[in-house]
Design an enzyme around this catalytic site. Structure first.
Site, PDB file in Angstrom:
ATOM      1  CB  CYS A   1      -6.059  -1.925   6.844  1.00  0.00           C
ATOM      2  SG  CYS A   1      -6.187  -3.633   7.381  1.00  0.00           S
TER       3      CYS A   1
ATOM      4  CD  GLU B   1      -2.970  -1.214   0.336  1.00  0.00           C
ATOM      5  OE1 GLU B   1      -3.157  -0.203  -0.372  1.00  0.00           O
ATOM      6  OE2 GLU B   1      -3.673  -2.248   0.265  1.00  0.00           O
TER       7      GLU B   1
ATOM      8  CG  HIS C   1      -3.944  -5.222   2.857  1.00  0.00           C
ATOM      9  ND1 HIS C   1      -4.246  -3.952   2.403  1.00  0.00           N
ATOM     10  CD2 HIS C   1      -4.732  -5.437   3.951  1.00  0.00           C
ATOM     11  CE1 HIS C   1      -5.190  -3.430   3.192  1.00  0.00           C
ATOM     12  NE2 HIS C   1      -5.491  -4.301   4.132  1.00  0.00           N
TER      13      HIS C   1
END
Length: 196
Positions: free
Chosen positions: A144, A82, A163
């Site tokens: 998250c 991410e 993730h």
């Protein structure tokens, strides 16, 4: 000795064993070499508590890098890097049935914050056997994403979010721990280059 901090999440919904925390514990067993002091923490799937813990990490420990690992229940055999955290749009309720005030992380914070780690470079340079890695610019507007944004905010961008898929026959905790080790060593290398 550089301190790096890692977090995984506790159980939520049907996942009594959260692969993110299992992977982080496994990483901790493996270590990251002698000059990295590695500390780990399990975060609850609760906005406010996760935020408090993340603030505490940055204010008290001031690590070189903090890496948060989360479970992507939609991913089967994918590790997702991410790049950024988003401030608004947190409508979904957490494990305690709450969502943040104003549906955002930091009331006057920027719309999104990018990690100082260049995930694209990382992604290009890493290959893992038995699992695909993809890039993402949307961490999903749940705990998250919320945790990531908070960490980027308080850590001036020195945070990363990964993730991982749920545990399965082919994706074991050992497997994920080893994958994290490879990815994070590359991240730390990037941090070192940025400092020089």
């Amino acid at each position: 000795n550089h301190l790096s901090f890692f977090s995984g999440f506790g159980p939520f919904r049907q996942y009594l064993l959260n692969s993110s925390w299992e992977a982080v514990k496994e990483l901790s067993k493996r270590g990251l070499g002698e000059n990295i002091n590695l500390q780990i923490m399990q975060l609850p799937v609760v906005y406010q508590k996760a935020k408090e813990q993340v603030c505490k990490i940055w204010t008290t420990l001031q690590p070189l890098l903090t890496v948060h690992v989360g479970l992507a229940s939609s991913a089967t055999a994918l590790i997702i890097l991410e790049q950024c955290g988003k401030n608004k749009g947190y409508q979904e309720r957490d494990a305690c049935g709450f969502h943040p005030e104003g549906a955002c992380c930091v009331l006057d914070g920027p719309e999104k914050i990018e990690s100082t780690i260049n995930m694209k470079t990382l992604w290009k340079n890493i290959s893992l056997e038995g699992i695909d890695i993809i890039l993402s610019r949307d961490a999903g507007r749940y705990i998250c994403d919320y945790t990531y944004y908070t960490s980027l905010y308080y850590g001036n961008g020195r945070a990363a979010f990964i993730h991982v898929p749920p545990l399965s026959k082919s994706v074991t905790a050992e497997f994920l721990g080893k994958a994290l080790q490879t990815i994070i060593l590359a991240m730390l290398e990037q941090c070192g280059e940025q400092r020089e």
